[in-house]
Design a protein around this motif. Structure first.
Motif, PDB file in Angstrom:
ATOM      1  N   UNK B  21     -15.810  53.827 -54.182  1.00  0.00           N
ATOM      2  CA  UNK B  21     -15.096  53.524 -55.251  1.00  0.00           C
ATOM      3  C   UNK B  21     -15.357  54.351 -56.235  1.00  0.00           C
ATOM      4  N   UNK B  22     -16.305  55.575 -56.298  1.00  0.00           N
ATOM      5  CA  UNK B  22     -16.673  56.400 -57.249  1.00  0.00           C
ATOM      6  C   UNK B  22     -15.522  57.625 -56.963  1.00  0.00           C
ATOM      7  N   UNK B  24     -12.613  57.075 -55.377  1.00  0.00           N
ATOM      8  CA  UNK B  24     -11.263  56.519 -55.935  1.00  0.00           C
ATOM      9  C   UNK B  24     -11.231  56.719 -57.133  1.00  0.00           C
ATOM     10  N   UNK B  25     -12.162  56.521 -58.253  1.00  0.00           N
ATOM     11  CA  UNK B  25     -12.142  56.536 -59.659  1.00  0.00           C
ATOM     12  C   UNK B  25     -11.797  57.972 -60.114  1.00  0.00           C
ATOM     13  N   UNK B  26     -12.618  58.867 -59.338  1.00  0.00           N
ATOM     14  CA  UNK B  26     -12.291  60.406 -59.679  1.00  0.00           C
ATOM     15  C   UNK B  26     -10.895  60.843 -59.415  1.00  0.00           C
ATOM     16  N   UNK B  29      -8.640  59.390 -62.027  1.00  0.00           N
ATOM     17  CA  UNK B  29      -8.627  60.240 -63.254  1.00  0.00           C
ATOM     18  C   UNK B  29      -7.875  61.568 -63.165  1.00  0.00           C
ATOM     19  N   UNK B  53      -3.750  44.790 -73.573  1.00  0.00           N
ATOM     20  CA  UNK B  53      -4.475  44.985 -74.513  1.00  0.00           C
ATOM     21  C   UNK B  53      -4.734  46.662 -74.804  1.00  0.00           C
ATOM     22  N   UNK B  54      -4.520  47.506 -73.805  1.00  0.00           N
ATOM     23  CA  UNK B  54      -4.688  48.718 -73.875  1.00  0.00           C
ATOM     24  C   UNK B  54      -3.199  49.256 -74.582  1.00  0.00           C
ATOM     25  N   UNK B  74      -3.405  55.316 -73.607  1.00  0.00           N
ATOM     26  CA  UNK B  74      -4.828  55.862 -74.041  1.00  0.00           C
ATOM     27  C   UNK B  74      -5.873  55.790 -73.228  1.00  0.00           C
ATOM     28  N   UNK B  75      -5.713  54.965 -72.156  1.00  0.00           N
ATOM     29  CA  UNK B  75      -7.012  54.652 -71.290  1.00  0.00           C
ATOM     30  C   UNK B  75      -6.685  55.639 -70.195  1.00  0.00           C
ATOM     31  N   UNK B  76      -7.673  56.377 -69.663  1.00  0.00           N
ATOM     32  CA  UNK B  76      -7.378  57.517 -68.374  1.00  0.00           C
ATOM     33  C   UNK B  76      -7.175  56.888 -67.210  1.00  0.00           C
ATOM     34  N   UNK B  77      -7.832  55.628 -66.857  1.00  0.00           N
ATOM     35  CA  UNK B  77      -7.503  55.386 -65.640  1.00  0.00           C
ATOM     36  C   UNK B  77      -6.269  54.664 -65.366  1.00  0.00           C
ATOM     37  N   UNK B 113      -6.538  45.605 -56.743  1.00  0.00           N
ATOM     38  CA  UNK B 113      -7.178  44.820 -57.462  1.00  0.00           C
ATOM     39  C   UNK B 113      -6.663  45.111 -58.819  1.00  0.00           C
ATOM     40  N   UNK B 114      -5.983  46.411 -59.086  1.00  0.00           N
ATOM     41  CA  UNK B 114      -5.500  46.811 -60.498  1.00  0.00           C
ATOM     42  C   UNK B 114      -4.287  46.064 -60.817  1.00  0.00           C
TER      43      UNK B 114
END
Lengths: 400, 137
Positions: B21-22, B24-26, B29, B53-54, B74-77, B113-114
């Motif tokens: 997951x790390x 994938x997250x990077x 980003x 909410x974002x 505003x959220x990077x992901x 999942x997102x």
């Protein structure tokens, strides 16, 4: 971090979540359920069901007895007086909606309703809408820089125009418990009805409505380790008669013809339709079980968990909202959007809440788009906290 | 999935190569960082996507040919997820855009999942607004 919870074993849900590699730190949203609650529900349905307060048959009598026994036992738990009334609702939200409508006929244009700046939407919107509809003034009592209600200031805001003071006993964002008695006493003196929203507080300290001396108190079963869809509205003897019937239907009438009707007094007059009997019986069983435990030990355990979370967040330079002292902590990481952090905590199986927590005006007044919230319950342990912090560290490393 | 651009095929390859997951997250980003900045002047209440909410802004550039969406978050992901969404639909006409199976696309990337219906994630709300804008077009 060695903080074992001796009560964890009684909650199959928390154990199941652990098997799914999920750490539950969102109990302020809803709490996991003890085995006794699940067993009571199942037994209630297995023995054959009947409606309450309607039929003369034996199953109906049995259901009614169980239902009214649950009411007495919940009144006991609230430490209510024999003359006080316990009305069953769907939850805290419905309880406050009931009050805002059932008291409405007492108010004149220009009368005041006072709430705090940290109210959940459930204890804001019913009053706000009532104020708009009837031209009342909604006064918002401010917090100090710690996020605590400024009690002295609040008392100075009271006048003969003050009709309702409705305050949460524990903010779902700030997690700060403080003594509201002086404000409630002053409000009573000013002639206002006092309403306590106990949705967050009740699970962390058994309410004592006698001592609190409020006119009305609401709470929700699902945050109290009980079933969904059930809540309680407690009303003092002198206050309950001020309520006008608000929802109409089966089993709340004394006499009825096509053109008019006469209604039953509270509680039954405020419980139209078939109640959530199984859930109410299971809620009472949950509270009986809670009372059989060492409440002091639970409070100390939760305080140790809370201190561990607070210290860990402070050590990492997180921005904590207010000065929380109970059950939950909301925070942000500097320069990081709360939803990014929430997403990466979620990836690692940490269930915390992120967003505005149904308290948009509060977050706006703090200049925040949102925050993360860790909330604790008796079944959490040191491993949960450790997992949270290792996940937080990983997430911060990726996002920084 | 047929009809993927070369860049989209490359993204699928990159995401499928992630073991953890790390990674994938990077990667997400990095995709987010590539998203064109939406000028402040276009970050108006009208362009806000309701239901998440974002804060997310979404516009359909009516003049562009082929059609072109502009987004900001505003959220990077979430920005990364939006960049991947745009990657999938860039170059398509309105009819083709509506036909894209977004769930399948994110499943290919290992990001199913997102796409949760929960309010907390803005992606579902963005999709609804995209459809509404295309319908108006």
């Amino acid at each position: 971090m060695f903080l074992p919870s001796p009560w964890r074993q009684f909650f199959p849900g928390i154990l199941a979540l652990a098997e799914q590699q999920q750490t539950w730190l969102d109990s302020a949203a809803t709490a996991q359920k003890p085995q006794v609650m699940i067993d009571t529900l199942s037994q209630y349905y297995q023995q054959g069901v009947a409606n309450v307060h309607r039929a003369q048959h034996q199953p109906g009598e049995r259901a009614t007895r169980a239902f009214e026994a649950a009411r007495s036992s919940i009144a006991d738990w609230l430490q209510a007086d024999a003359n006080d009334t316990v009305i069953f609702t769907k939850g805290s939200t419905e309880g406050i909606n009931l009050l805002s409508q059932a008291l409405a006929h007492h108010f004149q244009a220009g009368d005041e309703i006072l709430i705090s700046a940290y109210e959940h939407h459930a204890n804001l919107l019913p009053w706000q809408q009532l104020a708009r509809a009837r031209d009342l003034t909604l006064k918002v009592l401010p917090m100090d820089k710690h996020g605590h209600l400024d009690i002295d200031y609040a008392i100075r805001q009271l006048s003969t125009r003050s009709k309702v003071v409705a305050i949460s006993a524990l903010s779902n964002v700030i997690g700060h418990r403080q003594s509201l008695q002086p404000l409630l006493a002053a409000a009573r003196k000013a002639g206002a009805w006092t309403v306590i929203d106990g949705a967050q507080a009740a699970v962390h300290q058994r309410p004592n409505v006698q001592q609190l001396d409020c006119d009305f108190f609401v709470c929700s079963a699902h945050k109290l380790y009980g079933p969904d869809g059930v809540g309680v509205l407690f009303a003092r003897q002198h206050a309950v008669t001020a309520l006008r019937h608000w929802q109409f239907g089966g089993e709340m009438v004394r006499r009825c013809d096509y053109q008019q009707a006469e209604f039953l007094p509270a509680p039954l007059g405020f419980e139209p339709g078939t109640p959530s009997t199984a859930n109410i019986v299971a809620f009472a069983a949950t509270l009986d079980w809670l009372q059989s435990l060492d409440s002091q030990a639970i409070a100390e355990h939760e305080a140790r968990l809370h201190a561990a979370v607070l210290t860990g967040l402070q050590e990492r330079g997180m921005q904590i909202i207010g000065s929380p002292n109970c059950a939950l902590i909301s925070f942000n990481a500097p320069q990081i959007h709360h939803s990014d952090l929430a997403l990466l905590l979620g990836e690692q199986g940490v269930a915390v809440r992120a967003g505005h927590h149904c308290a948009m005006p509060l977050l706006q007044s703090l200049g925040l788009a949102g925050a993360l919230r860790v909330s604790l319950a008796m079944y959490n342990n040191g491993d949960d906290i450790q997992h949270f912090f290792s996940a937080l560290d990983q997430a911060l490393e990726i996002l920084q | 999935m047929s009809g993927l651009s070369r860049a989209a095929q490359q993204a699928v390859h990159d995401f499928q190569s992630c073991q953890q997951w790390e990674q994938r997250a990077r990667l997400l980003l990095q995709w987010g960082a590539q998203l064109d900045e939406l000028p402040e002047a276009l970050r108006t209440p009208d362009n806000l996507v309701h239901g998440c909410e974002t804060r997310v802004w979404l516009l359909l550039d009516q003049q562009a040919d082929p059609l072109c969406f502009q987004v900001a978050s505003e959220a990077r992901l979430l920005r990364g997820l939006l960049a991947l969404l745009l990657l999938r639909i860039t170059g398509l006409n309105a009819k083709q855009m509506v036909e894209v199976d977004v769930a399948e696309w994110f499943a290919l990337l290992g990001l199913s999942r997102q796409l949760s219906p929960s309010r907390s994630n803005g992606l579902t709300a963005v999709l609804l607004k995209m459809q509404a804008l295309l319908a108006q077009n």
